[in-house]
Design a protein around this motif. Structure first.
Motif, PDB file in Angstrom:
ATOM      1  N   UNK A   1       0.799  -1.228   0.000  1.00 11.18           N
ATOM      2  CA  UNK A   1       0.000   0.000   0.000  1.00 11.18           C
ATOM      3  C   UNK A   1       0.831   1.278   0.000  1.00 11.18           C
ATOM      4  N   UNK A   2       1.865   1.331   0.823  1.00 14.96           N
ATOM      5  CA  UNK A   2       2.695   2.537   0.869  1.00 14.96           C
ATOM      6  C   UNK A   2       3.419   2.768  -0.449  1.00 14.96           C
ATOM      7  N   UNK A   3       3.855   1.697  -1.079  1.00  7.21           N
ATOM      8  CA  UNK A   3       4.533   1.852  -2.379  1.00  7.21           C
ATOM      9  C   UNK A   3       3.582   2.425  -3.426  1.00  7.21           C
ATOM     10  N   UNK A   4       2.389   1.854  -3.528  1.00  5.62           N
ATOM     11  CA  UNK A   4       1.447   2.343  -4.536  1.00  5.62           C
ATOM     12  C   UNK A   4       1.070   3.797  -4.270  1.00  5.62           C
ATOM     13  N   UNK A   5       0.886   4.137  -3.019  1.00  7.48           N
ATOM     14  CA  UNK A   5       0.570   5.522  -2.672  1.00  7.48           C
ATOM     15  C   UNK A   5       1.697   6.455  -3.097  1.00  7.48           C
ATOM     16  N   UNK A   6       2.924   6.054  -2.843  1.00  9.59           N
ATOM     17  CA  UNK A   6       4.078   6.881  -3.211  1.00  9.59           C
ATOM     18  C   UNK A   6       4.229   6.991  -4.731  1.00  9.59           C
ATOM     19  N   UNK A   7       4.011   5.895  -5.440  1.00 12.98           N
ATOM     20  CA  UNK A   7       4.185   5.908  -6.891  1.00 12.98           C
ATOM     21  C   UNK A   7       3.199   6.848  -7.580  1.00 12.98           C
ATOM     22  N   UNK A   8       2.006   6.973  -7.020  1.00 14.97           N
ATOM     23  CA  UNK A   8       0.999   7.816  -7.652  1.00 14.97           C
ATOM     24  C   UNK A   8       0.839   9.186  -7.030  1.00 14.97           C
ATOM     25  N   UNK A   9       1.638   9.501  -6.011  1.00 13.04           N
ATOM     26  CA  UNK A   9       1.416  10.710  -5.220  1.00 13.04           C
ATOM     27  C   UNK A   9       1.454  11.994  -6.035  1.00 13.04           C
ATOM     28  N   UNK A  10       2.318  12.059  -7.038  1.00 15.67           N
ATOM     29  CA  UNK A  10       2.469  13.299  -7.806  1.00 15.67           C
ATOM     30  C   UNK A  10       1.405  13.456  -8.892  1.00 15.67           C
ATOM     31  N   UNK A  11       0.608  12.415  -9.129  1.00 10.17           N
ATOM     32  CA  UNK A  11      -0.356  12.437 -10.227  1.00 10.17           C
ATOM     33  C   UNK A  11      -1.369  13.567 -10.184  1.00 10.17           C
ATOM     34  N   UNK A  12      -2.091  13.759  -9.080  1.00  6.18           N
ATOM     35  CA  UNK A  12      -3.108  14.820  -9.042  1.00  6.18           C
ATOM     36  C   UNK A  12      -2.536  16.213  -9.309  1.00  6.18           C
ATOM     37  N   UNK A  13      -1.401  16.519  -8.721  1.00  2.00           N
ATOM     38  CA  UNK A  13      -0.810  17.845  -8.911  1.00  2.00           C
ATOM     39  C   UNK A  13      -0.383  18.078 -10.353  1.00  2.00           C
ATOM     40  N   UNK A  14       0.034  17.016 -11.030  1.00 12.28           N
ATOM     41  CA  UNK A  14       0.420  17.177 -12.431  1.00 12.28           C
ATOM     42  C   UNK A  14      -0.761  17.623 -13.285  1.00 12.28           C
TER      43      UNK A  14
END
Length: 335
Positions: A268-281
């Protein structure tokens, strides 16, 4: 012969013997991803190095990625089952039809977080999914973060009815059924082709997790995204059982110590980190990201209820003990 010479010779023998022990076993790990993606960088590569460290260098791990002879996405399971590779990471859904029980985790709106998706998948595995994985050693099962519906060209989707007539790339038959029942047009396509097709207008949108949207640069052509959390996808991380059984007990213990529960807890923490920048982009480029409140999410759940009922009936028919599996999965989820 002098004592000094004897000591040097003894040291040399020890070094040679130690080197031989340090390189006693080589394991081949395969997967279908480019080595720049988070799954490789944060999970698969470190796991290989952990095996080497935990065995004191007795085991070395050779990783074969996308583009290699062992990097074909459709062959990951069979390569391990047949002993061509020792360890592999792959998608349950490719090729389709082999894991009818495991696809329970793909049911629309079954789970609402990456933590819950992984917990449900891993907890139903021993009783309901073990038979589908019987010919390998399962190191872990994984589910990604909840899917996002991203659209382009000003095609704004907030409510279920907004999907009518839109061409949406879908990741699975279950999501295709949901999109079609809501009036959309599901399109099958590798994620690597989505950017160009959204850019040219051949596609109106795509359903992917945040990590996929970011890593395939789809956020660059997205004008609207809604975090509907409608689906997740299962992955396997497996080892050839005969190979595992042939290893010394201490090597087996080392592999077991970094897989199973300990490994699943990290997903879970990995997936959260991998997608974290998506919304701001998306928002930084004047796009919109909608995070549904409880009422809006319920509207989507209600709109897809008949689809889910039909999919559950199909799964119950295709999967041994499918009805009990669905009941248990729902008992473990919050929806």
């Amino acid at each position: 012969m002098s004592i000094k010479t004897i000591l040097r010779a003894s040291a040399l023998v020890s070094l040679v013997g130690g080197a031989a022990q340090a390189e006693e076993f080589t394991l081949t790990m395969s997967h279908y991803l480019p080595p720049v993606l988070g799954l490789h960088v944060d999970f698969l590569e470190p796991f290989a190095r952990q095996i080497e460290k935990a065995t004191g260098g007795k085991v070395s791990v050779d990783i074969q990625t996308a583009g290699s002879a062992l990097g074909t996405i459709t062959k990951q399971w069979d390569q391990v089952a047949d002993g061509i590779a020792d360890i592999s990471f792959g998608l349950h859904g490719i090729p389709r039809g082999r894991f009818s029980c495991t696809q329970v985790i793909e049911l629309p709106f079954l789970t609402d977080s990456v933590e819950e998706a992984n917990e449900v998948l891993w907890n139903v595995y021993p009783e309901f999914l073990a038979e589908e994985h019987a010919d390998v050693k399962v190191l872990a099962l994984m589910a990604h973060d909840p899917g996002v519906l991203a659209t382009t060209g000003g095609k704004r989707v907030e409510n279920p009815e907004d999907l009518a007539g839109l061409r949406i790339r879908v990741p699975s038959p279950y999501v295709a059924a949901m999109i079609e029942d809501l009036g959309g047009i599901p399109v099958g396509m590798p994620p690597g082709q989505v950017y160009e097709n959204m850019q040219t207008g051949a596609l109106d949108g795509v359903v992917l997790p945040w990590a996929g949207l970011k890593e395939f640069r789809i956020t660059e052509v997205t004008t609207n995204a809604i975090e509907i959390g409608a689906y997740t996808t299962p992955f396997y991380f497996i080892m050839n059982q005969d190979k595992f059984d042939s290893l010394p007990a201490d090597v087996q213990e080392a592999i077991d110590s970094i897989s199973g529960d300990a490994l699943v807890a990290q997903f879970p923490d990995w997936w959260t980190a991998w997608g974290a920048a998506g919304p701001a982009q998306i928002t930084d480029a004047s796009g919109e990201v909608i995070s549904p409140d409880a009422a809006l999410r319920q509207a989507w759940i209600d709109a897809t209820a008949s689809t889910v009922t039909r999919l559950e009936a199909d799964l119950a028919a295709e999967c041994s003990n499918g009805a009990a599996l669905i009941t248990q999965a729902r008992a473990l989820s919050s929806n």
